[in-house]
Design an enzyme around this catalytic site. Structure first.
Site, PDB file in Angstrom:
ATOM      1  N   GLU A   4       0.827  -1.206   0.000  1.00  0.00           N
ATOM      2  CA  GLU A   4       0.000   0.000   0.000  1.00  0.00           C
ATOM      3  C   GLU A   4       0.856   1.248   0.000  1.00  0.00           C
ATOM      4  O   GLU A   4       1.906   1.286   0.639  1.00  0.00           O
ATOM      5  CB  GLU A   4      -0.819   0.063   1.292  1.00  0.00           C
ATOM      6  CG  GLU A   4      -1.748  -1.083   1.458  1.00  0.00           C
ATOM      7  CD  GLU A   4      -2.501  -0.981   2.766  1.00  0.00           C
ATOM      8  OE1 GLU A   4      -3.085  -1.977   3.167  1.00  0.00           O
ATOM      9  OE2 GLU A   4      -2.474   0.096   3.395  1.00  0.00           O
TER      10      GLU A   4
ATOM     11  N   CYS B  84       3.239   8.300   1.789  1.00  0.00           N
ATOM     12  CA  CYS B  84       3.560   7.333   2.839  1.00  0.00           C
ATOM     13  C   CYS B  84       3.899   6.005   2.157  1.00  0.00           C
ATOM     14  O   CYS B  84       3.085   5.436   1.432  1.00  0.00           O
ATOM     15  CB  CYS B  84       2.355   7.194   3.761  1.00  0.00           C
ATOM     16  SG  CYS B  84       2.625   6.002   5.063  1.00  0.00           S
TER      17      CYS B  84
ATOM     18  N   CYS C 280       4.206  -7.362   7.671  1.00  0.00           N
ATOM     19  CA  CYS C 280       5.050  -6.965   8.805  1.00  0.00           C
ATOM     20  C   CYS C 280       4.939  -8.066   9.838  1.00  0.00           C
ATOM     21  O   CYS C 280       3.928  -8.773   9.889  1.00  0.00           O
ATOM     22  CB  CYS C 280       4.508  -5.652   9.390  1.00  0.00           C
ATOM     23  SG  CYS C 280       5.526  -4.948  10.713  1.00  0.00           S
TER      24      CYS C 280
ATOM     25  N   CYS D 117       2.360  -5.119  16.366  1.00  0.00           N
ATOM     26  CA  CYS D 117       1.767  -4.102  17.241  1.00  0.00           C
ATOM     27  C   CYS D 117       0.264  -4.365  17.310  1.00  0.00           C
ATOM     28  O   CYS D 117      -0.381  -4.646  16.297  1.00  0.00           O
ATOM     29  CB  CYS D 117       2.065  -2.696  16.725  1.00  0.00           C
ATOM     30  SG  CYS D 117       3.843  -2.377  16.663  1.00  0.00           S
TER      31      CYS D 117
ATOM     32  N   CYS E 168      -2.386  -2.507  15.030  1.00  0.00           N
ATOM     33  CA  CYS E 168      -2.025  -2.231  13.641  1.00  0.00           C
ATOM     34  C   CYS E 168      -2.485  -3.357  12.719  1.00  0.00           C
ATOM     35  O   CYS E 168      -2.440  -4.531  13.094  1.00  0.00           O
ATOM     36  CB  CYS E 168      -0.508  -2.062  13.558  1.00  0.00           C
ATOM     37  SG  CYS E 168       0.089  -1.731  11.893  1.00  0.00           S
TER      38      CYS E 168
ATOM     39  N   GLY F 246       5.237  -2.330   7.414  1.00  0.00           N
ATOM     40  CA  GLY F 246       6.606  -2.819   7.544  1.00  0.00           C
ATOM     41  C   GLY F 246       7.416  -2.035   8.545  1.00  0.00           C
ATOM     42  O   GLY F 246       7.058  -0.932   8.943  1.00  0.00           O
ATOM     43  N   GLU F 247       8.521  -2.665   8.976  1.00  0.00           N
ATOM     44  CA  GLU F 247       9.453  -2.016   9.896  1.00  0.00           C
ATOM     45  C   GLU F 247      10.702  -1.642   9.086  1.00  0.00           C
ATOM     46  O   GLU F 247      11.512  -2.517   8.751  1.00  0.00           O
ATOM     47  CB  GLU F 247       9.783  -2.981  11.049  1.00  0.00           C
ATOM     48  CG  GLU F 247      10.935  -2.556  11.939  1.00  0.00           C
ATOM     49  CD  GLU F 247      10.868  -1.099  12.409  1.00  0.00           C
ATOM     50  OE1 GLU F 247       9.817  -0.662  12.909  1.00  0.00           O
ATOM     51  OE2 GLU F 247      11.875  -0.385  12.260  1.00  0.00           O
TER      52      GLU F 247
ATOM     53  N   SER G 160      10.179   6.071  10.217  1.00  0.00           N
ATOM     54  CA  SER G 160       9.554   5.742  11.494  1.00  0.00           C
ATOM     55  C   SER G 160       9.901   4.314  11.901  1.00  0.00           C
ATOM     56  O   SER G 160       9.799   3.391  11.095  1.00  0.00           O
ATOM     57  CB  SER G 160       8.031   5.877  11.344  1.00  0.00           C
ATOM     58  OG  SER G 160       7.384   5.444  12.517  1.00  0.00           O
TER      59      SER G 160
ATOM     60  N   SER H 124       7.995   4.993  17.395  1.00  0.00           N
ATOM     61  CA  SER H 124       6.649   4.656  17.846  1.00  0.00           C
ATOM     62  C   SER H 124       6.707   4.265  19.313  1.00  0.00           C
ATOM     63  O   SER H 124       7.019   3.128  19.647  1.00  0.00           O
ATOM     64  CB  SER H 124       6.110   3.501  17.004  1.00  0.00           C
ATOM     65  OG  SER H 124       6.037   3.927  15.666  1.00  0.00           O
ATOM     66  N   LEU H 125       6.403   5.221  20.179  1.00  0.00           N
ATOM     67  CA  LEU H 125       6.523   4.979  21.614  1.00  0.00           C
ATOM     68  C   LEU H 125       5.201   4.413  22.177  1.00  0.00           C
ATOM     69  O   LEU H 125       5.191   3.362  22.797  1.00  0.00           O
ATOM     70  CB  LEU H 125       6.909   6.286  22.313  1.00  0.00           C
ATOM     71  CG  LEU H 125       7.559   6.159  23.677  1.00  0.00           C
ATOM     72  CD1 LEU H 125       8.820   5.324  23.629  1.00  0.00           C
ATOM     73  CD2 LEU H 125       7.854   7.542  24.257  1.00  0.00           C
ATOM     74  N   HIS H 126       4.133   5.132  21.983  1.00  0.00           N
ATOM     75  CA  HIS H 126       2.771   4.676  22.302  1.00  0.00           C
ATOM     76  C   HIS H 126       2.471   4.407  23.774  1.00  0.00           C
ATOM     77  O   HIS H 126       1.358   3.976  24.094  1.00  0.00           O
ATOM     78  CB  HIS H 126       2.401   3.403  21.511  1.00  0.00           C
ATOM     79  CG  HIS H 126       2.481   3.554  20.023  1.00  0.00           C
ATOM     80  ND1 HIS H 126       2.004   4.647  19.349  1.00  0.00           N
ATOM     81  CD2 HIS H 126       3.007   2.734  19.060  1.00  0.00           C
ATOM     82  CE1 HIS H 126       2.216   4.486  18.049  1.00  0.00           C
ATOM     83  NE2 HIS H 126       2.829   3.350  17.844  1.00  0.00           N
TER      84      HIS H 126
ATOM     85  N   ASN I  72      -6.667   4.844  14.281  1.00  0.00           N
ATOM     86  CA  ASN I  72      -7.496   4.377  13.179  1.00  0.00           C
ATOM     87  C   ASN I  72      -7.979   3.005  13.604  1.00  0.00           C
ATOM     88  O   ASN I  72      -7.181   2.073  13.705  1.00  0.00           O
ATOM     89  CB  ASN I  72      -6.641   4.225  11.903  1.00  0.00           C
ATOM     90  CG  ASN I  72      -6.764   5.418  10.992  1.00  0.00           C
ATOM     91  OD1 ASN I  72      -7.850   5.831  10.626  1.00  0.00           O
ATOM     92  ND2 ASN I  72      -5.613   5.966  10.634  1.00  0.00           N
TER      93      ASN I  72
ATOM     94  N   CYS J  58      -2.338   1.901   8.345  1.00  0.00           N
ATOM     95  CA  CYS J  58      -1.307   1.032   7.765  1.00  0.00           C
ATOM     96  C   CYS J  58      -1.831  -0.381   7.580  1.00  0.00           C
ATOM     97  O   CYS J  58      -2.250  -1.018   8.544  1.00  0.00           O
ATOM     98  CB  CYS J  58      -0.113   0.915   8.708  1.00  0.00           C
ATOM     99  SG  CYS J  58       0.586   2.469   9.167  1.00  0.00           S
TER     100      CYS J  58
HETATM  101  N1  SAH Z   1       6.847   0.021  11.656  1.00  0.00           N
HETATM  102  C1  SAH Z   1       7.111   1.416  11.770  1.00  0.00           C
HETATM  103  C2  SAH Z   1       6.497   2.281  10.697  1.00  0.00           C
HETATM  104  C3  SAH Z   1       5.077   2.055  10.291  1.00  0.00           C
HETATM  105  S1  SAH Z   1       3.683   2.678  11.054  1.00  0.00           S
HETATM  106  C4  SAH Z   1       6.707   1.914  13.136  1.00  0.00           C
HETATM  107  O1  SAH Z   1       6.138   1.162  13.888  1.00  0.00           O
HETATM  108  O2  SAH Z   1       7.020   3.050  13.460  1.00  0.00           O
HETATM  109  C5  SAH Z   1       3.637   4.374  11.302  1.00  0.00           C
HETATM  110  C6  SAH Z   1       2.936   4.733  12.608  1.00  0.00           C
HETATM  111  O3  SAH Z   1       1.528   4.447  12.576  1.00  0.00           O
HETATM  112  C7  SAH Z   1       3.494   3.958  13.791  1.00  0.00           C
HETATM  113  O4  SAH Z   1       3.666   4.822  14.877  1.00  0.00           O
HETATM  114  C8  SAH Z   1       2.399   2.956  14.066  1.00  0.00           C
HETATM  115  O5  SAH Z   1       2.475   2.460  15.360  1.00  0.00           O
HETATM  116  C9  SAH Z   1       1.162   3.777  13.765  1.00  0.00           C
HETATM  117  N2  SAH Z   1      -0.043   2.993  13.537  1.00  0.00           N
HETATM  118  C10 SAH Z   1      -0.167   1.768  13.016  1.00  0.00           C
HETATM  119  N3  SAH Z   1      -1.458   1.372  12.987  1.00  0.00           N
HETATM  120  C11 SAH Z   1      -2.162   2.390  13.511  1.00  0.00           C
HETATM  121  C12 SAH Z   1      -3.548   2.604  13.769  1.00  0.00           C
HETATM  122  N4  SAH Z   1      -4.430   1.660  13.478  1.00  0.00           N
HETATM  123  N5  SAH Z   1      -3.916   3.786  14.299  1.00  0.00           N
HETATM  124  C13 SAH Z   1      -3.010   4.733  14.594  1.00  0.00           C
HETATM  125  N6  SAH Z   1      -1.687   4.598  14.376  1.00  0.00           N
HETATM  126  C14 SAH Z   1      -1.268   3.435  13.856  1.00  0.00           C
END
Ligand code: SAH
Length: 358
Positions: A96, A109, A116, A120, A123, A166-167, A198, A221-223, A297, A340
């Site tokens: 995508e 993007c 992946c 997470c 995701c 992907g990472e 990222s 991506s800390l979260h 999302n 994503c």
């Molecule tokens: N793998 C990498 C890059 C891809 S995602 C990473 O984890 O950083 C880019 C960002 O979108 C990341 O911070 C990821 O955690 C976030 N993300 C993924 N799915 C999401 C969702 N459903 N809602 C909000 N953010 C999301």
């Protein structure tokens, strides 16, 4: 990755251009000519490259790989103009790519892997596991797909974020080749500060990236404000917990003199309480950083609910009171499954493989 393993000039670095042209017994200035067609003029058929000798055009057409990625699906959000493509690569796999229209410019993007396996919990990208890495040429082709469409409207790609599926740091070598091609003034010519990579927190690669001394932005991506919550959301945290991630982030700041960005997806009842904001502020207060709050999302398969706008606002205010720079990401593409991996997850119908622990 194309069926005959033909060289793809979209992914060539300097050395590969030299070698490829030597093999064809062509002068080096052909590299500039071909690159101009590919990038500036958006032409990917060598037969149309009219300043090349006819015989060379024939040779290039048969020996190198030129086909653009096939557009399987194209969806456009009628509200904000976000476009999302599902692209078929030469070996039939799909990725995508998203184009977002921000005030700061047209942002593409890019996906760095097919699928992946970081896993997470919120995701969609990991739903069907990892298939393979994308090559630098395939990542460039994603940017070119958006650029071709923009060119028809008299516009161009201004910014690139490696935030698709992907990472990127697991596919470090190809991602760095991609970044080099993007920022090369003879290549795509995108300003370093207009490119963001990222990572979910692959600590050793954050140090490697810092040592490249680029002005390319790093987002992590800390979260979560603590290891208990982060391990639940980002399983990679077991291997590289928050302290290790923050030490690496500090190295990036020191090496590049740039602010590091932290992404923080706001999930109702999980990481969005005022005390989480306080805990986070305490941990990062000495770091030159920015926190980007991402409204979740919602991915139906994941069963997580996004925070309310009030909770997001309160979280932002709490961080700001503590002196932390904090922005809220504008949600684009809501009507087109723009999170994503969502579009591909709806397309691929494989059984979900067991996540490979890193
Ligand atoms: N793998 C990498 C890059 C891809 S995602 C990473 O984890 O950083 C880019 C960002 O979108 C990341 O911070 C990821 O955690 C976030 N993300 C993924 N799915 C999401 C969702 N459903 N809602 C909000 N953010 C999301």
């Amino acid at each position: 990755m194309n069926p005959l393993e033909k060289p793809d000039p979209r992914g060539f670095d300097e050395t590969q251009w030299r070698r490829a042209l030597e093999q064809l017994q062509q002068p080096y200035y052909r590299a500039k000519q071909i690159r101009e067609w590919l990038v500036a003029k958006r032409v990917c058929d060598p037969q149309q490259m009219t300043n090349l000798p006819k015989q060379l055009r024939n040779t290039l057409a048969t020996q190198w790989w030129w086909a653009p990625a096939e557009i399987v699906t194209r969806r456009e959000d009628p509200l904000d103009g976000t476009v999302k493509w599902l692209l078929r690569l030469a070996d039939g796999e799909t990725v995508e790519t998203v184009l977002m229209r921000y005030k700061s410019g047209n942002t593409v993007c890019v996906s760095s892997q097919v699928g992946c396996h970081i896993g997470c919990r919120f995701c969609a990208s990991s739903l069907h596991g990892l298939v393979r890495n994308c090559s630098a040429a395939e990542m460039i082709e994603q940017v070119l797909t958006a650029d071709r469409e923009l060119a028809r409207q008299g516009e161009r790609v201004d910014r690139v974020v490696v935030m698709g599926s992907g990472e990127p740091f697991e596919n470090y070598t190809e991602t760095m080749r991609f970044v080099d091609l993007l920022i090369d003034p003879d290549g795509m010519g995108i300003g370093q500060r207009h490119v963001t990579v990222s990572t979910s927190g692959m600590v050793p690669r954050i140090y490697d990236f810092a040592e490249r001394h680029l002005q390319v932005r790093l987002a992590i991506s800390l979260h979560a404000p603590n290891d208990a919550i982060r391990t639940q959301l980002v399983p990679l945290n077991r291997k590289w917990p928050i302290d290790k991630v923050l030490e690496a982030a500090q190295a990036y700041v020191e090496e590049t003199h740039r602010r590091v960005s932290f992404e923080y997806a706001m999930i109702h009842g999980v990481n969005d309480a005022p005390e989480h904001a306080e805990e986070l502020a305490e941990r990062i207060k000495d770091l030159r950083c920015l926190v980007n709050l991402i409204p979740l999302n919602e991915v139906p398969e994941r069963g997580m609910v996004g925070s309310t706008p009030q909770a997001i606002h309160a979280f932002q205010e709490k961080l700001q009171e503590r002196g932390i720079v904090c922005t809220v990401r504008r949600s684009l593409g809501r009507t087109i499954d723009a999170a994503c991996g969502q579009l591909r997850a709806g397309f691929v119908s494989l059984p979900t493989p067991v996540h490979t622990a890193l």
